[in-house]
Scaffold this motif. Structure first.
Motif, PDB file in Angstrom:
ATOM      1  N   LEU A  39       0.645  -1.090  -0.033  1.00 13.53           N
ATOM      2  CA  LEU A  39      -0.139   0.034   0.106  1.00 13.53           C
ATOM      3  C   LEU A  39       0.817   1.010   0.131  1.00 13.53           C
ATOM      4  N   PRO A  40       0.452   2.169  -0.535  1.00 12.91           N
ATOM      5  CA  PRO A  40       1.189   3.359  -0.943  1.00 12.91           C
ATOM      6  C   PRO A  40       1.325   4.114   0.735  1.00 12.91           C
ATOM      7  N   SER A  41       2.589   5.049   0.624  1.00  9.87           N
ATOM      8  CA  SER A  41       2.814   5.485   1.882  1.00  9.87           C
ATOM      9  C   SER A  41       3.153   6.719   1.601  1.00  9.87           C
ATOM     10  N   GLY A  45       6.919   8.539   5.024  1.00 16.63           N
ATOM     11  CA  GLY A  45       6.651   6.834   5.106  1.00 16.63           C
ATOM     12  C   GLY A  45       5.475   6.599   5.838  1.00 16.63           C
ATOM     13  N   GLU A  46       4.592   7.450   5.814  1.00 19.95           N
ATOM     14  CA  GLU A  46       3.568   7.303   6.953  1.00 19.95           C
ATOM     15  C   GLU A  46       2.487   6.560   5.961  1.00 19.95           C
ATOM     16  N   PRO A  47       1.488   5.516   6.574  1.00 13.26           N
ATOM     17  CA  PRO A  47       0.645   4.907   5.705  1.00 13.26           C
ATOM     18  C   PRO A  47      -0.683   5.894   5.102  1.00 13.26           C
ATOM     19  N   LEU A  48      -0.880   5.586   3.901  1.00 11.37           N
ATOM     20  CA  LEU A  48      -2.026   6.391   3.520  1.00 11.37           C
ATOM     21  C   LEU A  48      -3.309   5.489   3.373  1.00 11.37           C
ATOM     22  N   ALA A  49      -4.589   6.037   3.513  1.00 12.39           N
ATOM     23  CA  ALA A  49      -5.595   5.463   3.497  1.00 12.39           C
ATOM     24  C   ALA A  49      -6.014   5.479   1.757  1.00 12.39           C
ATOM     25  N   TYR A  50      -5.680   4.332   1.206  1.00 15.06           N
ATOM     26  CA  TYR A  50      -6.025   4.419  -0.256  1.00 15.06           C
ATOM     27  C   TYR A  50      -7.390   3.943  -0.679  1.00 15.06           C
ATOM     28  N   GLY A 390      -6.131  17.541  -2.827  1.00 16.48           N
ATOM     29  CA  GLY A 390      -4.816  18.059  -2.253  1.00 16.48           C
ATOM     30  C   GLY A 390      -5.300  17.992  -0.660  1.00 16.48           C
ATOM     31  N   ARG A 391      -6.283  18.391  -0.399  1.00 13.37           N
ATOM     32  CA  ARG A 391      -6.411  18.740   1.120  1.00 13.37           C
ATOM     33  C   ARG A 391      -6.701  17.428   1.863  1.00 13.37           C
ATOM     34  N   LEU A 392      -7.259  16.469   1.006  1.00  9.48           N
ATOM     35  CA  LEU A 392      -7.342  14.976   1.593  1.00  9.48           C
ATOM     36  C   LEU A 392      -5.984  14.511   1.847  1.00  9.48           C
ATOM     37  N   ARG A 395      -3.887  15.204   4.419  1.00  8.57           N
ATOM     38  CA  ARG A 395      -4.312  14.499   5.606  1.00  8.57           C
ATOM     39  C   ARG A 395      -4.067  12.763   5.586  1.00  8.57           C
ATOM     40  N   GLY A 396      -3.572  12.207   4.582  1.00 10.05           N
ATOM     41  CA  GLY A 396      -3.092  11.018   4.291  1.00 10.05           C
ATOM     42  C   GLY A 396      -4.203  10.201   3.582  1.00 10.05           C
ATOM     43  N   ILE A 397      -4.935  10.748   2.989  1.00  6.94           N
ATOM     44  CA  ILE A 397      -6.160   9.997   2.219  1.00  6.94           C
ATOM     45  C   ILE A 397      -6.045  10.498   0.766  1.00  6.94           C
ATOM     46  N   VAL A 398      -6.361   9.152   0.096  1.00  9.36           N
ATOM     47  CA  VAL A 398      -5.973   9.273  -1.483  1.00  9.36           C
ATOM     48  C   VAL A 398      -7.388   8.861  -1.848  1.00  9.36           C
ATOM     49  N   CYS A 399      -8.029   9.619  -2.476  1.00  8.55           N
ATOM     50  CA  CYS A 399      -9.385   9.545  -3.504  1.00  8.55           C
ATOM     51  C   CYS A 399      -9.165   9.916  -4.857  1.00  8.55           C
TER      52      CYS A 399
END
Length: 434
Positions: A39-41, A45-50, A390-392, A395-399
């Motif tokens: 899963l992308p980070s 290196g922090e985990p993203l919510a993909y 970009g704002r998401l 905050r570590g969110i990928v939509c």
């Protein structure tokens, strides 16, 4: 719980809800599947919510070894890799046909692994779009993926027709985002005599609606039309029974919910009633690999079709773009689409409940009935545009975003978590508070 009932239930304390999301993950045995994907980070290196598995699924960890196996065979054997080794290239995609057949509810003989989605749709329409005087229309949904729209319009032009007249685009009722099945049925009962082909998306890419494929197929066939499905957003997402439902054809990609990698090999379905002698009257764009495999390497000058859906496969499989799909299909086969669908309903419903608690700040346009959607929520965020991505992401969110104002999030059951859903809802809460 529907969006409407969630809103009626009042706001949720999103801070306190995080503990519940983690508890739901801990209690779900399928949560462990997440560990089988890369899963992308983020930059640190922090985990993203993909949430973009509906655009490009993440890499199964086993895919690297499968690709390296092909490269090693190429290096060591050269052309003999077509016939030697544990997975000879000449039959490389044969192993993919049974798990794909299980995912779409088909006979193995009805599945071919080949090309890309739009190429396959054109190959299918060469056989199944046969306009005649008085019956030349192609029916698609107004919100069809653009490539489908381009494909059917070009098919109409290819046959000397005006695409503005030949292509009929079905639209939802005023103020609604999804087609109603009864409206499609009514149209076909009323206008079906002039329809040559109905070709809709099984799950609409923009709204996330899962069309009632059985009813639409039946209505199209009752009207005397051929029927095909674009399953790009349906395969690996929702369970299907194509053989039973009886469409003439279907096509799909493998890089979305199937996690096969960018431009992964695609697939096609041709119902068995069109195989062999029964389908001999159909025109077909033919090539070497569609020839009867028992006689293929004798190099005959006259085409003799394979006795199944592979008769529509003009060229041999692109092995390097097929290899990553093996690892993902093994996971689907291990777990089963029905169990994944159950988890998908829970994940998407949980995200809907959280987003619904934000009130009018976020409006979900995907149908609220779980039976009428796949693993996706399409959301309008008033006052936001593409900048909201970009704002998401901050905050570590990928939509992803679709014009003019739709943010799409797909909680895929193979790798997304309840905590991911909580993170997305919390981020939406923050960016919509001003």
């Amino acid at each position: 719980m529907t969006t409407r009932s969630a809103q009626a239930a009042g706001a949720i304390d999103l801070i306190a809800e995080e503990a519940r999301a983690r508890a739901l993950d801990d209690a779900d045995p399928l949560s462990a599947l997440r560990g089988r994907f890369a899963l992308p980070s983020g930059a640190r290196g922090e985990p993203l919510a993909y949430f973009t598995g509906n655009s490009l699924g993440p890499m199964p960890l086993g895919a690297r070894a499968d690709v390296e196996e092909v490269l090693d065979a190429w290096a060591a054997r050269g052309v003999e890799g077509y016939f030697e080794g544990d997975r000879p290239w000449v039959t490389y995609t044969d192993a993919m046909r049974p798990p794909l057949a299980r995912l779409i509810g088909a006979e193995v003989s009805e599945v071919a692994v080949m090309n890309t989605t739009t190429v396959n749709l054109h190959l299918m329409m060469a056989s199944f779009y046969r306009p005649a005087p008085g019956r030349s229309a192609i029916v698609i949904e107004d919100g069809a993926f653009p490539s489908d729209s381009y494909a059917v319009r070009s098919q109409a032009r290819w046959h000397g027709l005006d695409p503005d007249e030949a292509v009929i685009r079905l639209t939802p009722r005023h103020g609604e985002a999804a087609l109603r099945t009864e409206d499609v049925e009514a149209f076909l009962a009323r206008e079906g005599g002039r329809v040559a082909l109905v070709m809709l998306g099984g799950v609409n890419y923009l709204s996330g609606q899962w069309v009632d494929m059985a009813r639409v197929t039946r209505a199209a066939r009752d009207a005397g039309a051929c029927v095909g499905w674009d399953l790009a957003h349906a395969v690996g997402n929702v369970p299907m029974r194509l053989h039973e439902w009886g469409p003439d054809f279907a096509a799909w990609c493998s890089y979305k919910y199937l996690n096969g990698g960018p431009a992964a090999v695609a697939g096609a379905f041709v119902h068995e009633r069109h195989h062999g002698a029964a389908g001999s009257a159909l025109p077909r764009l033919e090539g070497w690999w569609g020839h009867d495999p028992t006689d293929r390497f004798r190099m005959p000058a006259v085409f003799e079709p394979a006795p199944d859906a592979s008769a529509w496969q003009p060229s041999n499989a692109p092995v390097l773009s097929s290899a990553p799909l093996l690892a993902s299909l093994a996971i689907f086969d291990e777990v089963g689409i029905d169990r994944l669908r159950e988890r998908s309903v829970r994940l998407t419903g949980y995200l809907e409940r959280l987003v619904g608690s934000l009130g009018g700040r976020v409006r979900v346009t995907t149908p609220s009935d779980p039976a009428a959607r796949g693993a996706q929520l399409s959301m309008v965020v008033p006052g936001q545009s593409r900048e909201s991505l970009g704002r998401l992401r901050d905050r570590g969110i990928v939509c992803d975003f679709r014009e003019p104002d739709v943010v799409r999030a797909a909680p895929a059951p193979l790798f997304n978590s309840f905590h991911d859903c909580w993170r997305l809802a919390r981020a939406l809460d923050e960016i919509t508070r001003g």
